[in-house]
Motif scaffolding. Structure first.
Motif, PDB file in Angstrom:
ATOM      1  N   VAL A 246       0.837  -1.201   0.000  1.00  0.00           N
ATOM      2  CA  VAL A 246       0.000   0.000   0.000  1.00  0.00           C
ATOM      3  C   VAL A 246       0.871   1.250   0.000  1.00  0.00           C
ATOM      4  CG1 VAL A 246      -1.670   1.325   1.350  1.00  0.00           C
ATOM      5  CG2 VAL A 246      -1.957  -1.144   1.074  1.00  0.00           C
ATOM      6  N   SER A 247       1.980   1.211   0.734  1.00  0.00           N
ATOM      7  CA  SER A 247       2.907   2.346   0.742  1.00  0.00           C
ATOM      8  C   SER A 247       3.481   2.584  -0.650  1.00  0.00           C
ATOM      9  CB  SER A 247       4.037   2.073   1.741  1.00  0.00           C
ATOM     10  OG  SER A 247       4.956   3.134   1.754  1.00  0.00           O
ATOM     11  N   ALA A 283      -3.832  -0.200   6.660  1.00  0.00           N
ATOM     12  CA  ALA A 283      -2.627   0.128   5.883  1.00  0.00           C
ATOM     13  C   ALA A 283      -2.828   1.414   5.091  1.00  0.00           C
ATOM     14  CB  ALA A 283      -2.284  -1.030   4.942  1.00  0.00           C
ATOM     15  N   LEU A 284      -4.022   1.607   4.526  1.00  0.00           N
ATOM     16  CA  LEU A 284      -4.316   2.835   3.779  1.00  0.00           C
ATOM     17  C   LEU A 284      -4.229   4.061   4.684  1.00  0.00           C
ATOM     18  CD1 LEU A 284      -7.369   1.690   1.600  1.00  0.00           C
ATOM     19  CD2 LEU A 284      -5.086   2.235   0.769  1.00  0.00           C
ATOM     20  N   CYS A 285      -4.723   3.925   5.918  1.00  0.00           N
ATOM     21  CA  CYS A 285      -4.675   5.045   6.869  1.00  0.00           C
ATOM     22  C   CYS A 285      -3.247   5.328   7.316  1.00  0.00           C
ATOM     23  CB  CYS A 285      -5.559   4.753   8.075  1.00  0.00           C
ATOM     24  SG  CYS A 285      -7.322   4.730   7.718  1.00  0.00           S
ATOM     25  N   LYS A 286      -2.498   4.277   7.613  1.00  0.00           N
ATOM     26  CA  LYS A 286      -1.124   4.456   8.100  1.00  0.00           C
ATOM     27  C   LYS A 286      -0.218   5.087   7.047  1.00  0.00           C
ATOM     28  CE  LYS A 286      -1.186   0.695  11.495  1.00  0.00           C
ATOM     29  NZ  LYS A 286      -0.650  -0.656  11.828  1.00  0.00           N
ATOM     30  N   GLU A 341     -12.310   3.330  14.253  1.00  0.00           N
ATOM     31  CA  GLU A 341     -11.475   2.877  15.370  1.00  0.00           C
ATOM     32  C   GLU A 341     -10.162   3.645  15.427  1.00  0.00           C
ATOM     33  OE1 GLU A 341      -9.162  -1.225  16.719  1.00  0.00           O
ATOM     34  OE2 GLU A 341     -10.934  -1.351  15.442  1.00  0.00           O
ATOM     35  N   LEU A 342      -9.539   3.851  14.285  1.00  0.00           N
ATOM     36  CA  LEU A 342      -8.253   4.556  14.242  1.00  0.00           C
ATOM     37  C   LEU A 342      -8.402   6.043  14.560  1.00  0.00           C
ATOM     38  CD1 LEU A 342      -6.652   2.918  11.052  1.00  0.00           C
ATOM     39  CD2 LEU A 342      -5.848   2.677  13.406  1.00  0.00           C
ATOM     40  N   GLU A 343      -9.559   6.635  14.189  1.00  0.00           N
ATOM     41  CA  GLU A 343      -9.752   8.079  14.368  1.00  0.00           C
ATOM     42  C   GLU A 343     -10.370   8.436  15.717  1.00  0.00           C
ATOM     43  OE1 GLU A 343     -10.431   9.209   9.624  1.00  0.00           O
ATOM     44  OE2 GLU A 343     -12.047   9.483  11.073  1.00  0.00           O
TER      45      GLU A 343
END
Length: 420
Positions: A246-247, A283-286, A341-343
């Motif tokens: 993804v990176s 992975a997209l968020c990170k 969850e991440l936000e």
């Protein structure tokens, strides 16, 4: 006329120079190169003629040098050039719908399907004289060649360029559900993931540090393309390569680079597939891809001029493209739940939580100097996003319990009511 040795040497050198200059031209006229180039041009320009080339005997003959390479037997003085020509020809065949069907199903089934559709370019006689094991043979040959090369057990080392070309051919197939189903048992994704960090097979090659960097890029790119199907996303996750892939995708997406020369779509298809799983969305968020989409959307919504009302055309191409990109990311419940969850507990601007609260939940509340409060187009765009992410019951319950948007919309409806 006098011919001294010096003059003779000079003439010999001149003839050598002429031969060297003609070498590329002579190389291009080699029968094998000429035939491969002719097949590629026919496939690219004439569908009816190319279908006449889709025969098991031709495919098996074309891959014969690969079998010789597996046995360690030299096929020609220029093995690398021959193997590259074969890989490129196979990739050109697999890049077309009819060619992909031929490789995946074999000549018999391919001809029978064409006959059922009333194709005039096939015949019953051609369908009855085929070898049913040819399509399986091409898979076995190319995959064995790739895996043997990566294991370092091939008798003659293969260059990165040749190996990458053959993996690219397989990539044309595993980007489809049918192709992945046939290739899954070979565990190509695990082999590629293993060699990203540990390239033992490169030890006999020169310029190893430079080649390792080139190979890492090739292997990550081909691993990423497993995400073309839902099953491929699962295999990519199991290989442990989701985040680096993804990176890599985000890096190329930022530079607006094409996926490849044979694929007509962009990275949006891969983003849609990856975002349907929780690990994929994490992975997209990170890597910052979701932030990039939301940042682009804020750029569209906000006023670019110091005075006056912002001007946003909902049917404008750039506005529609930015909105569609954002919609693709948040279209599934697993991905949406991962984002929420991440936000949780963050107040960053380029987040989905901030956008929903800003434009929907806090809409209608007086805020000085905020051009979005009375900006109807921005509300419409955000409502489109809200409509999509609440299209399933699970997503609806998650968003409602997190943002309580229903109460806000009912409040706005009450404020807009006109008494008669």
């Amino acid at each position: 006329m006098c011919h001294c040795p010096k003059a003779g040497l000079s003439n010999h050198n001149q003839s050598s120079d002429q031969n060297a200059a003609q070498q590329p031209e002579l190389e291009a006229l080699k029968l094998s190169k000429f035939i491969c180039r002719l097949i590629r041009e026919i496939i690219a320009t004439d569908t009816e003629c190319s279908e006449r080339l889709y025969k098991d005997d031709i495919l098996l003959e074309l891959t014969q040098p690969i079998k010789l390479a597996l046995e360690g037997k030299p096929a020609d003085s220029n093995d690398e050039g021959i193997l590259l020509d074969i890989a490129e020809t196979l990739s050109n065949i697999a890049a077309t719908d009819s060619g992909k069907k031929f490789i995946l199903r074999g000549e018999t089934e391919f001809r029978n399907d064409a006959l059922k559709k009333g194709s005039t370019s096939t015949s019953t006689a051609a369908a009855s004289s085929t070898s049913p094991a040819a399509s399986g043979g091409i898979f076995e040959t190319v995959v064995t060649f790739v895996r043997t090369s990566l294991d370092g057990t091939l008798k003659r080392p293969t260059s990165v360029k040749v190996l990458g070309a053959h993996i690219f051919f397989l990539r044309q197939l595993y980007r489809t559900c049918e192709g992945l189903l046939k290739l899954q048992r070979y565990d190509l994704h695990k082999t590629l993931a293993t060699t990203v960090e540990n390239a033992k097979w490169m030890k006999p090659l020169k310029d190893r540090p430079m080649l390792i960097k080139e190979w890492n890029s090739i292997s990550i790119d081909n691993l990423l393309n497993f995400a073309g199907t839902p099953k491929g996303v699962l295999l990519l996750q199991q290989s442990g390569s989701m985040e680096p892939c993804v990176s890599y995708m985000f890096h190329r997406y930022e530079k607006k680079m094409q996926v490849s020369k044979c694929e007509k779509f962009g990275y949006g298809v891969l983003v849609s597939q990856v975002s349907t799983t929780k690990p994929g969305m994490q992975a997209l968020c990170k890597t910052g891809l979701t932030k990039s989409f939301l940042s682009d959307l804020w750029t569209v919504l906000e006023c670019s001029q110091p005075f006056g009302v912002p001007d946003v055309e909902l049917d404008d191409h750039s506005t529609r493209k930015v909105t569609v990109n954002t919609l693709k990311v948040f279209s599934s419940f697993p991905g949406l739940s991962a984002v929420v969850e991440l936000e949780r507990g963050t107040e960053e601007r380029d987040t989905l939580s901030y956008m929903v609260r800003k434009i929907v939940v806090d809409a209608g509340r007086e805020r000085s100097g905020d051009p979005l409060v009375t900006h109807e187009e921005s509300h419409q765009i955000c409502l489109r996003i809200l409509k999509l992410i609440t299209s399933s019951l699970d997503s609806f319950l998650l968003v409602q319990s997190t943002f309580h948007f229903q109460e806000s919309l009912l409040r706005l409806q009450e404020q807009a009511r006109v008494d008669t």
